[in-house]
Design a protein around this motif. Structure first.
Motif: not given
Length: 320
Positions: A162-174
């Motif tokens: 889940x590293x890419x989600x950690x990097x971009x999860x807060x700024x992504x819409x979903x």
């Protein structure tokens, strides 16, 4: 009116109301729900069917497990708003507090299992990382490459830990992470919980046949996964299928190399990719390409390839 009746009938039970509160906190398997509620799995499964039939919960099979999450956001929004407004008029619910305490125990068990899995495979991952530039440099390049536009709806294919989600999860819409391995999904859930990203959606699936509709993503990432594909061109085409007009596909993988031991020791199906291969697959999937970005250092060269679906206006110009 029929939908409203179905929803209220489904929630006219204290256990199902408890389940709704738990699913608002995090996605749970039926076994985990049974553990928190202190009820048998068959009984919980009956309640789940009622919630699912009313569209309040969604079931998703992952190996031998069945995971549950809230239903469609548009359907759930007015219901959850009403529940929140009523909750403000009530005193504290001891049973709800006890449920949340047991839910914390479930989180702890996930974290423990994930840590055991990580420890068992840490040496392999460390060996792979030693062959190329520092992961921090790779991640910085990924951030820079995707910084030109909002992330929007993110799909991370082969999400792993889940590293890419950690990097971009807060700024992504979903966010949706796709992973074939149930063990890796459990590791990702534990890591994302610690990062405060429990609402990121994780699904089991194969990158050759993704369980998502077309034009459902603005950003798709395939990070260090394509070399496992027996048919990488199919995986690229399937990833591109998800892109809405203007959407971007980022492939991060190795350039061509001759380390045959990666086939036998780490199950790599491909020993890296040429720029021409990736450009051809992007073009075949209808994507426009930008110059690849190499990150040399170590025995392997990491490369970033970015493709973009033409925006609607561009597509109209091409048609004209």
């Amino acid at each position: 009116m029929n939908d409203a009746l179905e929803i209220f009938r489904a929630l006219a039970d204290p256990t199902r109301l408890r389940m709704l509160a738990l699913l608002r906190a995090m996605e749970l398997s039926i076994g985990e729900l049974a553990q928190v509620l202190g009820q048998s799995q068959p009984r919980v499964s009956r309640h789940v069917k009622i919630l699912a039939d009313a569209g309040i919960a969604r079931r998703r099979k992952e190996g031998s497990w069945v995971f549950l999450s809230l239903g469609d956001a548009a359907r759930m929004a007015p219901l959850l708003a009403a529940i929140d407004s009523w909750s403000g008029l009530e005193e504290g619910d001891d049973r709800a507090l006890a449920d949340m305490a047991r839910l914390a125990a479930v989180r702890g068990e996930r974290a423990r299992a994930a840590e055991e899995y990580f420890n068992a495979h840490a040496a392999e991952w460390d060996e792979m990382r030693s062959l190329h530039v520092a992961e921090s440099q790779v991640e910085a390049a990924i951030r820079a490459t995707l910084s030109a536009a909002p992330i929007g709806r993110l799909v991370d294919i082969g999400t792993g830990t889940g590293r890419m989600i950690e990097l971009f999860g807060e700024t992504a819409r979903s966010v949706i992470g796709i992973e074939r391995s149930p063990e890796m999904l459990r590791l990702a859930r534990a890591k994302l919980a610690r990062a405060g990203l429990e609402q990121a959606e994780l699904r089991q699936g194969d990158f050759h046949a993704l369980p998502l509709p077309g034009a459902s993503a603005d950003t798709v990432i395939i990070h260090q996964v394509l070399h496992y594909a027996q048919q990488p061109e199919t995986a690229v085409a399937e990833a591109a299928r998800l892109l809405a007009p203007g959407g971007r596909l980022l492939v991060v993988d190795f350039g061509p190399h001759e380390k045959e031991e990666l086939r036998t020791r780490h199950a790599h199906a491909r020993l890296g990719f040429t720029d021409e291969q990736i450009a051809g697959w992007f073009a075949g999937a209808g994507l426009e390409t930008t110059p690849p970005q190499p990150l040399a250092g170590g025995e392997l060269t990491v490369k970033l390839w970015l493709g973009q679906r033409p925006a609607l206006a561009d597509m109209k110009d091409i048609a004209a």
